[in-house]
Design a protein around this motif. Sequence first.
Motif, short mmCIF file in Angstrom:
data_model
loop_
_atom_site.label_atom_id
_atom_site.label_comp_id
_atom_site.label_asym_id
_atom_site.label_seq_id
_atom_site.Cartn_x
_atom_site.Cartn_y
_atom_site.Cartn_z
N LEU A 260 12.50 11.57 -3.20
CA LEU A 260 13.72 11.56 -4.01
C LEU A 260 13.78 10.26 -4.79
N LEU A 261 14.03 10.36 -6.11
CA LEU A 261 14.05 9.20 -6.99
C LEU A 261 15.35 9.19 -7.79
N LEU B 130 19.80 6.10 -2.48
CA LEU B 130 19.72 6.49 -3.88
C LEU B 130 20.78 5.78 -4.72
N ALA B 131 22.00 5.67 -4.19
CA ALA B 131 23.07 4.98 -4.91
C ALA B 131 22.73 3.51 -5.12
N GLN C 174 27.06 15.25 3.22
CA GLN C 174 27.13 16.12 4.39
C GLN C 174 26.44 15.46 5.58
N ALA C 175 26.68 16.00 6.76
CA ALA C 175 26.17 15.38 7.98
C ALA C 175 24.67 15.19 7.92
N GLY C 176 24.22 13.98 8.20
CA GLY C 176 22.80 13.69 8.27
C GLY C 176 22.18 13.19 6.99
N LEU C 177 22.82 13.41 5.84
CA LEU C 177 22.23 13.00 4.57
C LEU C 177 22.84 11.71 4.02
N HIS C 178 23.75 11.10 4.77
CA HIS C 178 24.37 9.85 4.32
C HIS C 178 23.34 8.77 4.00
N PRO C 179 22.30 8.58 4.83
CA PRO C 179 21.32 7.53 4.50
C PRO C 179 20.65 7.76 3.15
N TRP C 180 20.37 9.01 2.82
CA TRP C 180 19.78 9.30 1.51
C TRP C 180 20.73 8.91 0.39
N PHE C 181 21.99 9.26 0.56
CA PHE C 181 22.99 8.95 -0.47
C PHE C 181 23.07 7.45 -0.72
N HIS C 182 23.14 6.66 0.35
CA HIS C 182 23.29 5.21 0.19
C HIS C 182 22.03 4.59 -0.41
#
Length: 298
Positions: free
Chosen positions: A142-143, A111-112, A101-109
């Motif tokens: 977040l881990l 963590l992935a 969702q908007a704004g959380l893309h950096p977290w996704f990348h």
Amino acid sequence: MPCRINPSSFYPNCRFQRQAAGRMRLLDALVVCAEDLLASPNWKLRIRAILLRLGEAAGAERASLWKLTQAPDGPLLRRHHEWLSRRSPAEGRPPRLALTQAGLHPWFHSLAGGHPVWGERGGFSPSQQAWLDAGGVRSLLLLPVWTGDQWWGVLELDACATPREWEALEVDALVAAAGVIGMAIERRHAEKRRRDLARQQRILLNNIPAGVAQVKEHRLIQVNQRLCELLGFSKAELLEMTPEALHLSPPHAAETQDAASALAEGGVCRCERELRRQDGGVLDHGGDDLPALGRKGG
């Protein structure tokens, strides 16, 4: 003359002692959690106690374990387990989180890619701060949780009462904790795969029209119902016997070598052997071609 001491001169040492004590709590919690998970046959039975211990040791008010799933509109985190302290916010959070969702893309990348995400609220973007505010989060950690090379989910720790600055050494300890959780989950998956395979083998074995036995270290370790019917022995009786006890004559050396070669190549071996029945009669293979299932451990 009285000696005057400036109390502020002690503050750095006090802070260092608090940090050292915090690291020791986390390391102790990591050891206990690893022992607990490795001793338990099912990680789900212990995960709530694990989250409580890690949350308290990390100075967090909330610890959550999220599982990664694939939704039609992209990757989705579903809350699997959660621990809340008495100081955690009363308002609940949605049990699902769309990482794209908007704004959380950096977290996704991050963590992935196997990297943790952490910081105080002020260090995040406005859209990320809005998500944190909705859950009353003042500091976030977040881990990623991995099972082998598979990204399974996320371990989340939230400081809600006061901001919490996690040091790199503390984050490393919590990364190790997430790794232990992933190992426990992977072990459970491996055990389930093993049980499923064993069940499929039993179904296949009992539906083969020919008599079949599996041999390990000169002992019968598995026989199907058809072999019991052909020989007149019960399954329990056969599993107490050696293959040699069923043969009326010892095999020739050349026959043994040919069979071993066929087994090693996963092929078919042809043999003509007479087997002893329970009533004293003789069961003749008749030279049928039978699949070579092989020997285990010799």
